[in-house]
Design a protein around this motif. Structure first.
Motif, PDB file in Angstrom:
ATOM      1  N   PHE A   1       0.791  -1.171  -0.152  1.00  0.00           N
ATOM      2  CA  PHE A   1      -0.065  -0.033   0.023  1.00  0.00           C
ATOM      3  C   PHE A   1       0.787   1.222  -0.085  1.00  0.00           C
ATOM      4  CE2 PHE A   1      -2.410  -3.153   2.064  1.00  0.00           C
ATOM      5  CZ  PHE A   1      -3.716  -3.518   1.416  1.00  0.00           C
ATOM      6  N   MET A   2       0.508   2.206  -0.957  1.00  0.00           N
ATOM      7  CA  MET A   2       1.204   3.475  -0.841  1.00  0.00           C
ATOM      8  C   MET A   2       0.430   4.752  -0.909  1.00  0.00           C
ATOM      9  SD  MET A   2       4.336   2.603  -3.731  1.00  0.00           S
ATOM     10  CE  MET A   2       3.217   2.306  -5.111  1.00  0.00           C
ATOM     11  N   CYS A   3       0.835   5.773  -0.470  1.00  0.00           N
ATOM     12  CA  CYS A   3       0.163   6.985  -0.585  1.00  0.00           C
ATOM     13  C   CYS A   3       0.986   8.201  -0.427  1.00  0.00           C
ATOM     14  CB  CYS A   3      -0.736   7.278   0.928  1.00  0.00           C
ATOM     15  SG  CYS A   3      -1.736   8.789   0.660  1.00  0.00           S
ATOM     16  N   GLY A   4       1.118   9.230  -1.473  1.00  0.00           N
ATOM     17  CA  GLY A   4       2.047  10.231  -1.473  1.00  0.00           C
ATOM     18  C   GLY A   4       1.821  10.688  -2.862  1.00  0.00           C
ATOM     19  N   PRO A   5       2.916  11.749  -2.963  1.00  0.00           N
ATOM     20  CA  PRO A   5       2.671  12.499  -4.420  1.00  0.00           C
ATOM     21  C   PRO A   5       2.669  11.576  -5.764  1.00  0.00           C
ATOM     22  CG  PRO A   5       4.300  13.428  -2.831  1.00  0.00           C
ATOM     23  CD  PRO A   5       3.894  12.425  -2.200  1.00  0.00           C
ATOM     24  N   GLU A   6       1.996  12.152  -6.662  1.00  0.00           N
ATOM     25  CA  GLU A   6       1.620  11.081  -7.878  1.00  0.00           C
ATOM     26  C   GLU A   6       3.009  10.688  -8.359  1.00  0.00           C
ATOM     27  OE1 GLU A   6      -0.999  11.366 -11.938  1.00  0.00           O
ATOM     28  OE2 GLU A   6       0.642  12.772 -11.276  1.00  0.00           O
ATOM     29  N   LYS A   7       3.933  11.363  -8.341  1.00  0.00           N
ATOM     30  CA  LYS A   7       5.290  11.064  -9.150  1.00  0.00           C
ATOM     31  C   LYS A   7       5.807   9.964  -8.297  1.00  0.00           C
ATOM     32  CE  LYS A   7       6.442  15.073 -11.894  1.00  0.00           C
ATOM     33  NZ  LYS A   7       6.997  16.272 -12.126  1.00  0.00           N
ATOM     34  N   MET A   8       5.961  10.352  -6.967  1.00  0.00           N
ATOM     35  CA  MET A   8       6.570   9.043  -6.129  1.00  0.00           C
ATOM     36  C   MET A   8       5.950   7.672  -6.243  1.00  0.00           C
ATOM     37  SD  MET A   8       7.017   9.157  -2.100  1.00  0.00           S
ATOM     38  CE  MET A   8       5.178   7.790  -2.224  1.00  0.00           C
ATOM     39  N   VAL A   9       4.664   7.797  -6.061  1.00  0.00           N
ATOM     40  CA  VAL A   9       4.028   6.361  -5.991  1.00  0.00           C
ATOM     41  C   VAL A   9       3.819   5.646  -7.355  1.00  0.00           C
ATOM     42  CG1 VAL A   9       2.369   7.021  -3.963  1.00  0.00           C
ATOM     43  CG2 VAL A   9       1.562   7.588  -6.341  1.00  0.00           C
ATOM     44  N   LYS A  10       4.061   6.419  -8.274  1.00  0.00           N
ATOM     45  CA  LYS A  10       3.877   5.841  -9.791  1.00  0.00           C
ATOM     46  C   LYS A  10       5.439   5.390  -9.929  1.00  0.00           C
ATOM     47  CE  LYS A  10       0.023   7.662 -11.910  1.00  0.00           C
ATOM     48  NZ  LYS A  10      -0.367   8.510 -13.282  1.00  0.00           N
ATOM     49  N   ARG A  11       6.465   5.996  -9.603  1.00  0.00           N
ATOM     50  CA  ARG A  11       7.848   5.589  -9.511  1.00  0.00           C
ATOM     51  C   ARG A  11       8.223   4.339  -8.759  1.00  0.00           C
ATOM     52  NH1 ARG A  11      10.050   9.602  -7.734  1.00  0.00           N
ATOM     53  NH2 ARG A  11      10.973   8.856  -5.556  1.00  0.00           N
ATOM     54  N   PHE A  12       7.674   4.321  -7.571  1.00  0.00           N
ATOM     55  CA  PHE A  12       7.805   3.056  -6.689  1.00  0.00           C
ATOM     56  C   PHE A  12       7.042   1.797  -7.361  1.00  0.00           C
ATOM     57  CE2 PHE A  12       8.580   5.954  -2.685  1.00  0.00           C
ATOM     58  CZ  PHE A  12       9.899   6.145  -3.122  1.00  0.00           C
ATOM     59  N   ALA A  13       5.809   2.306  -7.815  1.00  0.00           N
ATOM     60  CA  ALA A  13       5.019   1.103  -8.434  1.00  0.00           C
ATOM     61  C   ALA A  13       5.777   0.231  -9.601  1.00  0.00           C
ATOM     62  CB  ALA A  13       3.764   1.527  -8.876  1.00  0.00           C
ATOM     63  N   LYS A  14       6.388   1.258 -10.276  1.00  0.00           N
ATOM     64  CA  LYS A  14       7.147   0.743 -11.368  1.00  0.00           C
ATOM     65  C   LYS A  14       8.263  -0.136 -11.128  1.00  0.00           C
ATOM     66  CE  LYS A  14       9.422   2.108 -15.643  1.00  0.00           C
ATOM     67  NZ  LYS A  14       9.742   3.174 -16.575  1.00  0.00           N
ATOM     68  N   GLN A  15       8.924   0.405  -9.942  1.00  0.00           N
ATOM     69  CA  GLN A  15      10.249  -0.264  -9.469  1.00  0.00           C
ATOM     70  C   GLN A  15       9.621  -1.468  -8.928  1.00  0.00           C
ATOM     71  OE1 GLN A  15      11.811   2.583  -6.789  1.00  0.00           O
ATOM     72  NE2 GLN A  15      13.017   3.693  -8.246  1.00  0.00           N
ATOM     73  N   LEU A  16       8.603  -1.592  -8.139  1.00  0.00           N
ATOM     74  CA  LEU A  16       8.371  -2.659  -7.389  1.00  0.00           C
ATOM     75  C   LEU A  16       7.931  -3.809  -8.436  1.00  0.00           C
ATOM     76  CD1 LEU A  16       6.553  -1.047  -4.478  1.00  0.00           C
ATOM     77  CD2 LEU A  16       8.535  -2.631  -4.163  1.00  0.00           C
ATOM     78  N   LYS A  17       7.095  -3.423  -9.363  1.00  0.00           N
ATOM     79  CA  LYS A  17       6.560  -4.586 -10.380  1.00  0.00           C
ATOM     80  C   LYS A  17       7.694  -5.088 -11.305  1.00  0.00           C
ATOM     81  CE  LYS A  17       1.931  -2.437 -10.677  1.00  0.00           C
ATOM     82  NZ  LYS A  17       0.968  -1.706 -11.470  1.00  0.00           N
ATOM     83  N   SER A  18       8.783  -4.279 -11.514  1.00  0.00           N
ATOM     84  CA  SER A  18       9.650  -4.691 -12.313  1.00  0.00           C
ATOM     85  C   SER A  18      10.486  -5.970 -11.796  1.00  0.00           C
ATOM     86  CB  SER A  18      10.827  -3.544 -12.809  1.00  0.00           C
ATOM     87  OG  SER A  18      11.543  -3.341 -11.604  1.00  0.00           O
ATOM     88  N   PHE A  19      10.515  -5.937 -10.189  1.00  0.00           N
ATOM     89  CA  PHE A  19      11.295  -6.833  -9.595  1.00  0.00           C
ATOM     90  C   PHE A  19      10.295  -7.922  -8.829  1.00  0.00           C
ATOM     91  CE2 PHE A  19      14.391  -8.429  -6.574  1.00  0.00           C
ATOM     92  CZ  PHE A  19      15.521  -8.789  -7.500  1.00  0.00           C
ATOM     93  N   ASN A  20       9.033  -7.702  -8.940  1.00  0.00           N
ATOM     94  CA  ASN A  20       8.231  -8.660  -8.169  1.00  0.00           C
ATOM     95  C   ASN A  20       6.754  -8.623  -9.252  1.00  0.00           C
ATOM     96  OD1 ASN A  20       9.330  -8.511  -4.870  1.00  0.00           O
ATOM     97  ND2 ASN A  20       9.463  -6.390  -5.916  1.00  0.00           N
ATOM     98  N   THR A  21       7.062  -9.726 -10.094  1.00  0.00           N
ATOM     99  CA  THR A  21       5.897  -9.879 -11.027  1.00  0.00           C
ATOM    100  C   THR A  21       4.565 -10.438 -10.195  1.00  0.00           C
ATOM    101  OG1 THR A  21       7.480 -10.567 -12.625  1.00  0.00           O
ATOM    102  CG2 THR A  21       5.299 -11.123 -13.125  1.00  0.00           C
ATOM    103  N   GLY A  22       3.425  -9.735 -10.700  1.00  0.00           N
ATOM    104  CA  GLY A  22       2.252 -10.235  -9.922  1.00  0.00           C
ATOM    105  C   GLY A  22       2.222  -9.386  -8.766  1.00  0.00           C
ATOM    106  N   ALA A  23       2.694  -8.637  -8.059  1.00  0.00           N
ATOM    107  CA  ALA A  23       2.697  -7.903  -6.946  1.00  0.00           C
ATOM    108  C   ALA A  23       1.521  -7.277  -6.803  1.00  0.00           C
ATOM    109  CB  ALA A  23       3.784  -7.017  -6.693  1.00  0.00           C
ATOM    110  N   ASP A  24       0.783  -7.244  -5.556  1.00  0.00           N
ATOM    111  CA  ASP A  24      -0.683  -6.651  -5.520  1.00  0.00           C
ATOM    112  C   ASP A  24      -0.445  -5.092  -4.735  1.00  0.00           C
ATOM    113  OD1 ASP A  24      -3.070  -5.981  -4.707  1.00  0.00           O
ATOM    114  OD2 ASP A  24      -3.127  -7.080  -2.779  1.00  0.00           O
ATOM    115  N   ILE A  25      -0.262  -4.209  -5.520  1.00  0.00           N
ATOM    116  CA  ILE A  25       0.034  -2.943  -5.325  1.00  0.00           C
ATOM    117  C   ILE A  25      -1.321  -1.978  -5.166  1.00  0.00           C
ATOM    118  CG2 ILE A  25       1.582  -0.959  -5.750  1.00  0.00           C
ATOM    119  CD1 ILE A  25       3.340  -2.840  -6.938  1.00  0.00           C
ATOM    120  N   GLU A  26      -1.596  -1.257  -4.158  1.00  0.00           N
ATOM    121  CA  GLU A  26      -2.828  -0.278  -4.214  1.00  0.00           C
ATOM    122  C   GLU A  26      -2.132   0.980  -3.869  1.00  0.00           C
ATOM    123  OE1 GLU A  26      -5.634  -0.626  -4.614  1.00  0.00           O
ATOM    124  OE2 GLU A  26      -6.393  -2.852  -4.609  1.00  0.00           O
TER     125      GLU A  26
END
Length: 414
Positions: A382-407
């Protein structure tokens, strides 16, 4: 894809419009270019119908798009796409042969001129809206209200310059009438009734607590309970002289239903004025709640990521629950003045074996990154914060954790 229902709704509506225009029969034979121009123009009108409908923030639409942030993303790009269709429609009309144009009447010529005027109106307003970050929030809202004018001109243009009889109860006529009426009424609703119908949770400010040099916590006592879930946010109107009456969104940092806490950081004109001048017993009105961060539905293993004031939805949960699942929180901020609730989080981590927190002060440390960061299987993020931050983190996490459940919830609403 979490917004699949909303995306399908857009695709089905636009596809229906294209098919109805394609298979409709014109009043009299027209050139193929004119026929294509009508299809494109019909799609543009349908696109703007959807733009106005999404702007109403209906709860069912919010669920279909899995949150307002995603709904507004599609709202923005649908408006840009529809504007492109309007421009293409105009270009195609210029290519219609003279023999076809000769069949136009004075009424259709007038409707055509209004259509061109509507096109210029859409272009101007959308260009202004794209530079929203340079506008005050109230000015941004006024620009969006003005979209009703070119939309009305476009509808008039469609009915009185079209080579298809849209007044007949054909499939195309009924579809056009329904979408035009709903689109127009949606725009009128946002202009006239939204402020009264949706802000039905009334109350007043009963507590003010300044947590730092630019952060303030307000206690709101409401006349009736708001159906709130931890992790959600509300739109609030503060009725105090000197403050904008326009609604602004804020995450709920705590609530028992009738008593709601919101934490505000002085970043823009409105929030700075709230920090410096808000007074006790000031009347307020709330709309909501919105948001799809649902910690209870998450797995037993959770990773929380908060940026600055984005810590508030997580606090709402922690202040009401002893953590009964494994939670690791990453809290990033810039400077100690922005590390709100740090003492609470430190004490909570000491007394609860399931909870741990990592403080990242970017004024003293490298910026937080999740490149090559591995999370265990069946972990909810779960993430909450500025748009650029959460989208950057989502991209990083998905690239190394296929199928990760991210909200996530992002701050950017416009």
């Amino acid at each position: 894809m979490k917004a699949i229902k909303g995306i399908l709704f857009i695709i089905l509506t636009m596809s229906s419009s294209a098919l109805l225009w394609y298979f409709a029969t014109p009043i009299e034979p027209i050139h193929a270019v004119n026929r294509l121009s009508h299809i494109i123009g019909g799609l543009a009108i349908t696109g703007f119908f959807l733009v106005f409908l999404l702007a109403t923030r209906m709860k069912i639409l919010e669920r279909w798009f899995h949150g307002l942030e995603r709904l507004y993303f599609h709202h923005k790009w649908l408006a840009i796409f529809s504007l492109g269709l309007v421009i293409l429609h105009g270009q195609l009309q210029d290519m219609v042969p003279d023999w076809d144009e000769a069949q136009e009447t004075p009424l259709s010529e007038f409707a055509k001129e209004l259509g061109e005027l509507g096109q210029y109106g859409f272009i101007a307003l959308i260009l202004i809206a794209l530079f929203a970050k340079f506008l005050k929030y109230e000015h941004w809202r006024i620009v969006h209200r003005l979209f009703l004018i070119p939309y009305a001109l476009g509808i008039y243009h469609a009915y009185f310059s079209s080579r298809y009889d849209l007044f007949q109860p054909t499939s195309l006529g009924i579809f056009t009438a329904l979408t035009a009426t709903i689109g127009f009424m949606s725009a009128l609703y946002m202009l006239t009734m939204y402020q009264d119908m949706y802000f039905n949770y009334k109350g007043k400010i009963t507590g003010i607590n300044k947590l730092g040099s630019n952060v303030i916590q307000l206690e709101l006592t409401l006349d009736k309970k708001i159906p709130y879930r931890h992790g959600q946010f509300i739109f609030i109107k503060i009725f105090q002289d000197g403050l904008e009456k326009a609604p602004h969104p804020f995450s709920i940092s705590g609530s028992d239903g009738k008593k709601v806490f919101i934490t505000i950081k002085g970043l823009g004109d409105f929030t700075k004025k709230v920090f410096h001048s808000v007074q006790l017993n000031t009347p307020v009105a709330l709309d909501g709640p919105y948001g799809h961060l649902n910690f209870e539905k998450g797995t037993q293993q959770q990773v929380w990521i908060a940026g600055g004031i984005g810590i508030t939805p997580f606090l709402s949960y922690l202040q009401s629950h002893p953590a009964d699942r494994n939670i690791e929180l990453f809290y990033t901020y810039h400077g100690q003045d922005n590390a709100i609730y740090q003492e609470f989080l430190q004490e909570y981590a000491k007394t609860n074996q399931y909870f741990s927190v990592n403080f990242i002060d970017t004024a003293q440390m490298d910026r937080l990154s999740f490149e090559n960061f591995s999370v265990p299987a069946k972990t909810s993020i779960f993430m909450c914060g500025p748009e650029k931050m959460v989208k950057r983190f989502a991209k990083q996490l998905k690239s190394f954790n296929t199928g990760a459940d991210i909200e996530y919830e992002a701050f950017k609403i416009r």
